[in-house]
Scaffold this motif. Sequence first.
Motif, mmCIF file in Angstrom:
data_model
loop_
_atom_site.group_PDB
_atom_site.id
_atom_site.type_symbol
_atom_site.label_atom_id
_atom_site.label_comp_id
_atom_site.label_asym_id
_atom_site.label_seq_id
_atom_site.Cartn_x
_atom_site.Cartn_y
_atom_site.Cartn_z
ATOM 1 N N GLY A 54 -2.027 -18.378 -7.533
ATOM 2 C CA GLY A 54 -2.194 -18.983 -6.521
ATOM 3 C C GLY A 54 -2.394 -20.368 -6.265
ATOM 4 N N HIS A 55 -2.309 -20.845 -5.120
ATOM 5 C CA HIS A 55 -2.357 -22.300 -4.962
ATOM 6 C C HIS A 55 -3.267 -23.100 -5.597
ATOM 7 N N GLU A 85 -0.830 -25.744 -6.799
ATOM 8 C CA GLU A 85 0.582 -25.690 -6.328
ATOM 9 C C GLU A 85 1.572 -25.509 -7.683
ATOM 10 N N ASN A 162 -8.782 -29.890 9.007
ATOM 11 C CA ASN A 162 -8.189 -28.641 8.936
ATOM 12 C C ASN A 162 -7.962 -27.544 10.121
ATOM 13 N N HIS A 172 -11.529 -20.291 3.369
ATOM 14 C CA HIS A 172 -9.945 -20.722 3.043
ATOM 15 C C HIS A 172 -10.144 -21.218 1.652
ATOM 16 N N HIS A 175 -10.210 -18.581 -1.340
ATOM 17 C CA HIS A 175 -8.918 -17.536 -1.694
ATOM 18 C C HIS A 175 -7.937 -18.667 -2.274
ATOM 19 N N SER A 177 -6.676 -21.901 -1.915
ATOM 20 C CA SER A 177 -5.953 -22.831 -1.035
ATOM 21 C C SER A 177 -6.103 -24.177 -1.005
ATOM 22 N N THR A 178 -4.906 -24.928 -1.059
ATOM 23 C CA THR A 178 -5.318 -26.415 -0.974
ATOM 24 C C THR A 178 -5.761 -26.888 0.638
ATOM 25 N N TYR A 392 -1.259 -33.236 -3.153
ATOM 26 C CA TYR A 392 -2.154 -32.107 -2.553
ATOM 27 C C TYR A 392 -3.654 -32.448 -2.989
ATOM 28 N N ALA A 394 -7.407 -30.114 -3.435
ATOM 29 C CA ALA A 394 -8.266 -29.116 -4.112
ATOM 30 C C ALA A 394 -9.572 -29.240 -3.983
#
Length: 955
Positions: A54-55, A85, A162, A172, A175, A177-178, A392, A394
Amino acid sequence: MIGDYGRDTSVFGKSRRYEGLNYYSGRAILASDLNEDSLLHTMQREAALIDVIGHVGVPKQGGGFRIETVAGKPPVVRAGDIYVEGARFVQGEDAQLPTWLFTSLAANTDAVVLIQCIKAAEDYLRQPYLRDPGLGGPDTAGRLRPSHRFMVYTLAELAEANGLTSNELLEHIKHGSTIETPDSAPRDGRASFAIDTDHIPDDDDCLIHEDAGYTGQSNHNYRVEVHVGTDSQTTIKWAREDVRARVISDDGDFRLQAQPLDDHRAIQTGDTVEVKADIDAARNLPGALGTITLQADGTVTFSAEITSYLAEVGGSGILTRWDHKHDGNANGIVVGNDPIPLEKGITVTLTGRHMPGDYWFCAARVVTGDILWPPHDADEEDAVPAFNWGPYHAALARVRKASSGSISVTGDLRPDFPQLINLTADDVTVRDTGRCTFAGDTVQSALEDLCARIRNRSCRIRVRPKTLGERTQEVHPDWARLPTLEEALEAVAKVLAEIPVHDPKKEAADPEPFARHLAIEFTPGEYDWPERLDFETGNLARVSLKACADGPVTVLTKSMISFDRCLNVSIKGINLIFSDAGGGLSIMGGKSIRMDNVLIRRNLNDEAAVVTLAAARRIKLTDTRINLGLSKDQSGLKPALHLWDATAQTHLENVSSNGALIIGPVMPKASDIPGTALVQAAEAGRVTSNFDPIDTQRWDAPTLSGATCRIVGCKFLSIVPGADMSAKLRDWADDAANAANPNFTITNPAFSASLVMSLTRDLSAPRRNVAIADLMAVTGAGQPRAADVAPVLRLTARELPKRITVPFRHIDVLDSEVLKGPSVLVGESLSLRNSRFPQWTDGDSTQAGIELIGDINKFESYIWSSIEHLAFVPNSKNVSRAWRPVCCLVARTTSVSGNQGNPYEMSTNGRDLPLIVDFTPRENKLSPQLEMIATLPDMMRSKILYFHRKYLAKG
């Protein structure tokens, strides 16, 4: 610019989805080819890791970056790895987060700790070991090192950045995601290079291309980098060559180390330079821009911006020369809407939001007089995103700042992943499909829940209203994925179409004969129950309608909702609103019925009760309201709850209604209620025999029902028997000889054809072994149809099935309230305790008070005033009180105690008294006067009279 880069072809290779490079023998190997080959392999590896992990993800075994609370200190971040990522970032050791990260947080604010990830370029200036001194000076290659720093934003700020609600943002993050930050959103920056064909060449240019394109005399690889990127301003800096050196502090002076020595790249006085400390380079922050001055003694001085910056960072950093002119703007060239000229006819245009450190390369070639742009297929857009990786962001943890200033961790936001060799069902997430809901969010929990459902033969569907409010979507974002009630019922219809209807004849051979279920959970809101369904609601093994969350659930419908012949029916936390007078709830012919915290409302209809119930084993209603929409001038029976027979153990607790409770299969009319007739017959002395509720004198009498009915803490307008029992009681009251005559007739014009249909269906339901041949014969419809059934139902006692006419063995009315009489309770035994009768019938009353008491002069003087109070209107010995019957008890044995009346609430002159009349068999061993004396204190205290029917006989 870090390093002597050649042409950057990696963007072209990425756009063409190249996998690698093939080198040709005897040809020059360019740095651009090697860099593209390396980058393509890195991108493939990272893409594969994103597909698997995943990211964002941390290893379940030994994962790092866990934020933990430390008493009295800022939180600690634990050592370990995290993948963002597809790139791996390492926290080498446990470290305490800086206090300044949380300084700007307001007290009692929810915030999120983030990690910002970049790939920082390093060369020999920061790591001298990278250069081989045997080569005589130049370094051969730089390095990319994953680097990170920690950031803190409030949850509300991140949600806004966001474009999500707070709950949607957390989902979000959950699961993997960045996310964007307020300083990076929206990340849509692009840049494009072009040649200005109308530019005037510089005076020192000797060679001018015939198209007046790129007019430089050397091939260069131009780099444009963002220095400052905010909502209000973006600034850039640019260079044509890699010119760098290290700045060191020497006894308060500054010197350069490892600067270029050739004349072409040598640093000169007045050059525009940037000095950046190592820590800012690792944090993706810009350095200080200014100018440099070379001194004769080998030292250097800088403009004020750089001098001040070096004092803050310890006097050391990396110096980079930029080729734009420093015009006093400490942040570089301000970006506007127009192209920015660089040199030699080259321009650059930037659009969108950028972050510091975003950069682009553009190669210019003398032989063509042009630039190599765009860096991909010519048919694609000229403007491209930045070439750099990241940054990025997180999320790591939720934190909260207390009023005292202490920081506590309130939740771990890191998504973790297991090792493939140790993968279990607990490691795989189940996402809610909206069609079915499971306890927990992993495959293991779903399997356990599914196994339990199979054992319990249950499966439920959670539904939502057609429209969800904005606030509801913010608090419960997952509800948007749920089906509507109509969609759920369509799905149920498809499932039930594949399951055969139960055949009672095969029940003994089939261990699980009932596999048809309807279980719906309602989220708060308003629903429309369809008038027509694609499946029959009868013959279901289980029906469950319940609210699944705090908040009102209202189900609107016009027509009747029928769950007849369903074995088990449960309704909890639902408001059922019937808009038409013909609507209502019918549950007949099953084993058990359960209602809890239910509101049922409908307009008045004297032909049918709002709720009709019949079951073979048990009926339980708790905290339920059944309301009739009444106007002030409406009168009549006002049926609300209809208990069709006395087969089931029945428990009514805290059931409230402004209508009547009917016990018996046939709905009576208001004029059929025998209460007044019973009292008048007793008063006239016509009742000389005892009433047998189950007619045990007959040879075909059924066995006595073993069921009891408990009515605890309830409130009804009245409690009356059905038309069949009412007819028996009226005949018995008119002529005691009729008590042994079973051939009386029930005539009920109000009994509509639809109710006859319901009656016949119930008699043929599973679990019910009663004959219907006689009933169908008298309706004149061999197979009943609504058009064939006469509007008048006439049944004799022999034609009505005996099983459904048997009363309850015992009725217990406790702590309840009956608003208006006369109610009539019929059973083998009756108990009436601690109940209240606040008003009474508007019809006839008995004037037996003075007749019963007789000559008051015979009583002792100390009770004379009390007797006078019961017999006469206060302050008047000539006007007798009227005793109005509020309840008639017809049974073999009774228990009556602690009941109360309220004669002054409904009678302005206070002249009437409520009366409970007992019709049980009793020998007259005491005179009426003596019995009155025995019960006088209770009567005076509770303001209600209680007498056996024999004492009402005049004379």
